[in-house]
Scaffold this motif. Structure first.
Motif: not given
Length: 495
Positions: A426-436
């Protein structure tokens, strides 16, 4: 058993006498405090009913004079009043009364209170006191009045309240208990339905809510909105987040939603909490059915709010110092030292009670390239963003920390490895889909995760747990990054 009744109302004296004589007690009555003191001096009484509101000298003053004499420290006193105000009850008990009754009262209530007070006296270890020398013979009425003026009474009441607030600082160890004790103290002297303490913490808000009487959700919402409006009048509050306030509700009697009819905000009083020139919050009380607050009640509230600000600020700053001592300065997560301490505790607990314990280790992919290309400030933005993602993915009992550099860890107590893998994914997917946020355009990032867990035949210490998670994480790196790898007892990571 001889009982002395001191009350300026002939009706009350007669009513008490009839009830008590019918129960076999011997009763003597006095119409005011001075005659009451003279009767006590004559000796032989076992208990006193004492009215608060009397001419010349009040019951509060009589009670205090008796308690200041060592011979009367154990003499039972039951206070009476027709006003029913909470400050009367608070002040009566603080001056040394054993019990407090509000007029009118019925026979059963009277006898029950009398029996309770006498039973408590019998349980006390002190020997009965000789009442015959209670007051020196040279004390006449004018001396008594001179000792107990109304100004002195008011100042003593205020001093007692202030002392009660400062005593909270010595009894309570954290902000939650401190705020609740302050609200309870206010409730002991003023009638209200709900109280709130709103505190600023950087740009966030923490709201403590205390429900004392049946109320409705609409009433709560009205009071909260009014409090927020008062806070936002402060020029320094412009950057605060009004949404997502952390709310802690204290409602032990489950009074929320109990009110059978609609309530309007009839009485509302708020005061800023200030210390060292800083406005760091608000204190509020509100009620619906008893109308607006009287000036006397507002004065008491203001006094408590002023003194409470000092106590709350000291506890608040102490907790902030403690938090800084275990926090990473950039991300706000727990630091490496605190992580090691907590992992040792959790590992020992898991071994003792045969519980599952999992550890997630995460490393940001290509973070060095990010710093080289965009600079370390951009790297800091990414680190803060990653910390926010990790916080949102774990439970309250879990612990997330910055391990060092671009590495993060999460301790998951009582969690099997297979469940920890789900959390890591879940952490990995959220990071992958996040825009910084980037200088020119949003940036996309990924991270690699390793998971280890206890019980495991190859894990004998907390350091083994860290080493296995680290090994699994680097297996994820070697496997192409942006993935989760689980360490297995056979000594290899599975993806």
């Amino acid at each position: 058993m001889r009982i002395l009744v001191v009350d300026d109302s002939a009706v009350i004296r007669k009513m008490l006498e009839e009830i008590l004589v019918a129960e076999g007690f011997s009763v003597t009555a006095a119409p005011d405090g001075i005659e009451g003191l003279e009767a006590v001096r004559s000796g032989g009484f076992d208990l006193m009913f004492l009215d608060i509101d009397m001419p010349s000298i009040s019951g509060l003053q009589v009670c205090r004079m008796l308690r200041n004499d060592p011979q009367f420290l154990d003499f039972p006193i039951i206070m009476l009043t027709a006003r029913g105000q909470k400050q009367d009850q608070f002040w009566g008990l603080e001056t040394g009364a054993d019990a407090y009754m509000t007029k009118p009262f019925d026979r059963d209530e009277l006898l029950e209170t009398l029996q309770r007070v006498m039973s408590e006296k019998e349980r006390r270890s002190e020997s009965p006191k000789d009442l015959t020398a209670a007051l020196s013979s040279d004390n006449d009425g004018s001396d008594l009045i001179f000792k107990a003026g109304e100004v002195q009474e008011t100042q003593l009441f205020k001093m007692t309240l202030v002392n009660s607030i400062y005593q909270i600082a010595t009894r309570q160890s954290d902000l939650v208990d401190t705020c609740r004790a302050i609200s309870d103290t206010l409730s002991s002297v003023v009638e209200f339905d709900i109280a709130m303490i709103l505190l600023k913490d950087d740009n966030r808000l923490k709201l403590f809510v205390y429900i004392y009487r049946p109320t409705t959700r609409d009433f709560f919402v009205q009071a909260k909105k009014r409090l927020m409006d008062e806070l936002m009048k402060d020029a320094d509050s412009g950057e605060l987040e009004r949404e997502g306030i952390d709310v802690e509700l204290h409602d032990p009697e489950h009074n929320m939603m109990k009110a059978a009819e609609e309530m309007s905000l009839a009485g509302f009083e708020a005061a800023a909490l200030e210390s060292k020139g800083e406005n760091f919050g608000m204190f509020m009380m509100a009620r619906g059915h008893r109308g607006q607050f009287k000036q006397e009640e507002r004065d008491i509230f203001s006094l408590i709010a002023r003194q409470s600000a000092i106590v709350v600020d000291n506890v608040r700053m102490y907790e902030k110092i403690k938090r800084f001592a275990v926090a990473d300065g950039l991300t706000g997560l727990h630091n490496h030292r605190y992580f090691q301490e907590q992992l040792e505790k959790e590992y020992s607990r898991s071994r003792r009670f045969n519980l599952s314990l999992s550890l997630i280790m995460m490393d940001i992919d290509h973070f060095k390239d990010l710093n080289d290309t965009y600079g370390h400030q951009q790297g800091d933005v990414v680190l803060k963003g990653m910390a926010g993602v990790l916080r949102r993915c774990v439970r309250d009992i879990d612990l997330v920390a910055r391990y060092g550099g671009e590495e993060f860890v999460a301790i998951l107590p009582e969690t099997p490895k297979k469940n920890a893998v789900i959390v890591a994914e879940r952490m990995r997917e959220m990071i992958e889909n996040m825009e910084f946020e980037g200088r020119d355009e949003p940036l996309k990032m990924t991270a690699s995760f390793g998971v280890s867990g206890y019980p495991d035949d190859n894990i004998k210490t907390r350091l083994d747990l860290i080493a296995r998670a680290d090994e699994a994480m680097y297996q994820a790196k070697r496997g192409g990054r942006n993935r989760v790898a689980l360490y297995t007892p056979e000594g290899r990571a599975s993806q």
